[in-house]
Design an enzyme around this catalytic site. Sequence first.
Site, mmCIF file in Angstrom:
data_model
loop_
_atom_site.group_PDB
_atom_site.id
_atom_site.type_symbol
_atom_site.label_atom_id
_atom_site.label_comp_id
_atom_site.label_asym_id
_atom_site.label_seq_id
_atom_site.Cartn_x
_atom_site.Cartn_y
_atom_site.Cartn_z
ATOM 1 N N GLU A 87 0.842 -1.200 0.000
ATOM 2 C CA GLU A 87 0.000 0.000 0.000
ATOM 3 C C GLU A 87 0.872 1.244 0.000
ATOM 4 O O GLU A 87 1.826 1.300 0.765
ATOM 5 C CB GLU A 87 -0.916 -0.047 1.213
ATOM 6 C CG GLU A 87 -1.698 -1.338 1.215
ATOM 7 C CD GLU A 87 -3.164 -1.187 1.512
ATOM 8 O OE1 GLU A 87 -3.626 -0.056 1.681
ATOM 9 O OE2 GLU A 87 -3.842 -2.212 1.574
ATOM 10 N N HIS A 106 -9.735 0.456 -0.230
ATOM 11 C CA HIS A 106 -10.382 0.306 1.089
ATOM 12 C C HIS A 106 -11.716 1.039 1.164
ATOM 13 O O HIS A 106 -12.034 1.657 2.175
ATOM 14 C CB HIS A 106 -9.478 0.812 2.220
ATOM 15 C CG HIS A 106 -8.251 0.006 2.422
ATOM 16 N ND1 HIS A 106 -8.265 -1.220 3.013
ATOM 17 C CD2 HIS A 106 -6.968 0.252 2.099
ATOM 18 C CE1 HIS A 106 -7.032 -1.697 3.051
ATOM 19 N NE2 HIS A 106 -6.231 -0.830 2.493
#
Length: 140
Positions: A87, A106
């Site tokens: 990420e 997300h």
Amino acid sequence: MIVMGLNSKSSRSDLEAMLQVADVVSLHCSLTPKTHHLIGKKELAMMKKGAFIINYARGDVIHEEALTEALTSGHLGGAGLDVHWVEPANPADKVYQHPNVIATPHTGVSSTQVLESLAQVVCENIIRQRESRELLHRLC
């Protein structure tokens, strides 16, 4: 459509049985030593041809290379990824280039209800901080 669920008390054979009959597998678990690469080459091969996998858990619950291979071979119909191995995710990575992969940052739980609840907790924690009280849902 048949909806099945497993939990942390489910056995390995329960997982394998579910993988063999599910049209869609949606993962929602913590990343622990037990769930690291829970879904690898063997598990993906057990899935029905054309099935879909959705990962809301953590990136490393699925073995990235095995997923890429299952998609490229056409065994899987597609994948939805709301969590990633690194990420921020690199859109140039092979798995994200596959036409049957949808990747989101997300946002899978970003419903109006969730966002309203989050806003309430933030407001409550501002008040608590001003009053030197313990914060809600504090992680550290």
